[in-house]
Motif scaffolding. Structure first.
Motif, short mmCIF file in Angstrom:
data_model
loop_
_atom_site.label_atom_id
_atom_site.label_comp_id
_atom_site.label_asym_id
_atom_site.label_seq_id
_atom_site.Cartn_x
_atom_site.Cartn_y
_atom_site.Cartn_z
N GLY A 17 49.00 49.67 36.49
CA GLY A 17 49.57 50.53 37.53
C GLY A 17 50.35 51.68 36.93
N LEU A 18 51.24 51.37 35.97
CA LEU A 18 52.05 52.43 35.34
C LEU A 18 51.15 53.41 34.60
N LEU A 19 50.16 52.87 33.88
CA LEU A 19 49.22 53.71 33.13
C LEU A 19 48.54 54.72 34.07
N CYS A 20 48.01 54.22 35.19
CA CYS A 20 47.26 55.09 36.11
C CYS A 20 48.20 56.10 36.78
N VAL A 21 49.38 55.67 37.19
CA VAL A 21 50.31 56.59 37.85
C VAL A 21 50.71 57.72 36.88
N ASP A 32 37.14 56.37 32.33
CA ASP A 32 36.73 55.01 31.98
C ASP A 32 37.96 54.14 31.76
N LEU A 33 39.02 54.75 31.16
CA LEU A 33 40.24 53.98 30.88
C LEU A 33 40.92 53.51 32.16
N THR A 34 41.16 54.44 33.10
CA THR A 34 41.90 54.06 34.30
C THR A 34 41.02 53.21 35.24
N MET A 35 39.74 53.55 35.33
CA MET A 35 38.84 52.73 36.15
C MET A 35 38.69 51.33 35.52
N GLY A 36 38.63 51.30 34.17
CA GLY A 36 38.51 50.02 33.47
C GLY A 36 39.75 49.15 33.69
N ALA A 37 40.93 49.77 33.63
CA ALA A 37 42.17 49.02 33.85
C ALA A 37 42.18 48.42 35.25
N THR A 38 41.73 49.22 36.23
CA THR A 38 41.67 48.73 37.61
C THR A 38 40.64 47.61 37.74
N ALA A 39 39.51 47.78 37.04
CA ALA A 39 38.47 46.74 37.07
C ALA A 39 38.99 45.43 36.46
N LEU A 40 39.80 45.55 35.41
CA LEU A 40 40.39 44.35 34.79
C LEU A 40 41.30 43.63 35.79
N VAL A 41 42.10 44.42 36.52
CA VAL A 41 42.98 43.84 37.54
C VAL A 41 42.14 43.09 38.58
N PRO A 80 41.59 46.85 44.94
CA PRO A 80 41.03 47.61 43.81
C PRO A 80 39.60 48.09 44.08
N VAL A 81 38.84 47.33 44.86
CA VAL A 81 37.48 47.74 45.18
C VAL A 81 37.52 49.01 46.03
N ALA A 82 38.39 49.01 47.05
CA ALA A 82 38.53 50.19 47.90
C ALA A 82 38.98 51.39 47.08
N GLY A 83 39.99 51.18 46.23
CA GLY A 83 40.49 52.27 45.39
C GLY A 83 39.44 52.77 44.42
N GLY A 84 38.63 51.86 43.87
CA GLY A 84 37.58 52.22 42.93
C GLY A 84 36.53 53.11 43.58
N PHE A 85 36.09 52.75 44.79
CA PHE A 85 35.12 53.58 45.50
C PHE A 85 35.71 54.96 45.81
N TRP A 86 36.97 54.96 46.23
CA TRP A 86 37.67 56.21 46.51
C TRP A 86 37.63 57.10 45.26
N CYS A 103 47.24 49.09 41.88
CA CYS A 103 47.53 48.07 40.87
C CYS A 103 48.97 47.56 41.02
N LEU A 104 49.91 48.45 41.30
CA LEU A 104 51.30 48.03 41.48
C LEU A 104 51.44 47.16 42.73
N ALA A 105 50.72 47.55 43.81
CA ALA A 105 50.76 46.73 45.03
C ALA A 105 50.20 45.34 44.74
N VAL A 106 49.13 45.28 43.94
CA VAL A 106 48.53 43.99 43.58
C VAL A 106 49.55 43.14 42.81
N ALA A 107 50.32 43.79 41.90
CA ALA A 107 51.33 43.06 41.13
C ALA A 107 52.35 42.41 42.07
#
Lengths: 122, 136
Positions: A17-21, A32-41, A80-86, A103-107
């Motif tokens: 979350g912090l990385l992406c923000v 790829d980095l930020t999408m990958g981080a979200t995919a990992l979450v 994260p799926v919704a955010g990824g499509f967005w 990601c922060l909301a998920v945390a």
């Protein structure tokens, strides 16, 4: 729920979350980095879902409301799926910020699920 | 970005920030709806007032999210009304929960100015109204 796995999950989600923000606010489009981080979450959430379904069979039962737990978990899995499509549709830096916010909301939601499973009703 | 005119840059920026705002609204709408569904199914009789308020708040967040996405002056007005309602709601319920805690035996989304949601319910309508003013 497994306590150490949940801790790992919260740490990963906060870090992603912090990385992406931060990257989003510095003007980076979804990468790829930020999408990958979200995919990992998202991957960890799916594992958490499997753990939650399997755990009662091994004597690991939720102390709190199972209904409330699953409302949080299912909502969290969808985010994260919704955010990824967005992020795929709208390739601006604000999509990166959105990934971070998700990601922060998920945390927060995983932390809340942890409280329901281990503390609530104890 | 450097090649854009200043006016265009500020216009796209405000639209961009608006997207982030809409996302946070969407998350809050989802959180409020999930919470409200659970409260009404599992324990409505414990605190009918607080849980009815949670349901109202959830509906308002959903309508506000849709109104922020949808184009046109009518939706602009709907967004203005729902977001103002949120601000009044969070201030009113927040104050009531401080001085008349017995009314809110169980917390609602807006109790204690949305403290259970990191004060996001208090900050969000202010940002929302500012954004609406900028995009008018």
């Amino acid at each position: 729920m497994i306590e150490w796995f949940t801790t790992v999950q919260v740490v990963v989600a906060v870090a992603a979350g912090l990385l992406c923000v931060v990257l989003g606010l510095t003007g980076r489009k979804p990468s790829d980095l930020t999408m990958g981080a979200t995919a990992l979450v998202e991957l960890l959430l799916v594992v958490q879902l499997i753990v939650a379904i399997a755990a009662p069979a091994f004597g690991n039962e939720a102390r709190g409301s199972v209904l409330e737990f699953y409302i949080y978990l299912i909502s969290a899995v969808l985010l994260p799926v919704a955010g990824g499509f967005w992020a795929l549709i709208e390739r601006t830096r604000w999509s990166t910020v959105v990934l971070g916010a998700i990601c922060l909301a998920v945390a927060v939601m995983v932390y809340r699920m942890n409280v329901i499973w281990f503390v609530q009703g104890a | 970005m450097a090649d854009d005119t200043l006016a265009l840059a500020s216009k796209t920026r405000s639209r961009g920030i608006g997207r982030a705002l809409i996302a946070v609204y969407g998350i809050l709408a989802l959180a409020a709806t999930g919470r409200s569904v659970y409260e009404i199914i599992a324990k409505f009789d414990q605190a009918p007032l607080a849980y009815t308020l949670s349901a109202v708040a959830a509906v308002v967040y959903i309508v506000a999210t849709v109104a922020l996405i949808a184009p046109g002056p009518l939706w602009h007005r709907v967004a203005l009304i729902t977001i103002s309602f949120e601000l009044v709601g969070v201030v009113t319920v927040g104050t009531l929960s401080l001085f008349l805690p017995e009314l809110f035996a169980k917390a609602s989304v807006w109790s204690w100015y949305g403290m259970g949601y990191l004060f996001i319910p208090l900050v969000l309508p202010v940002l929302g109204l500012l954004w609406l003013r900028r995009t008018k």
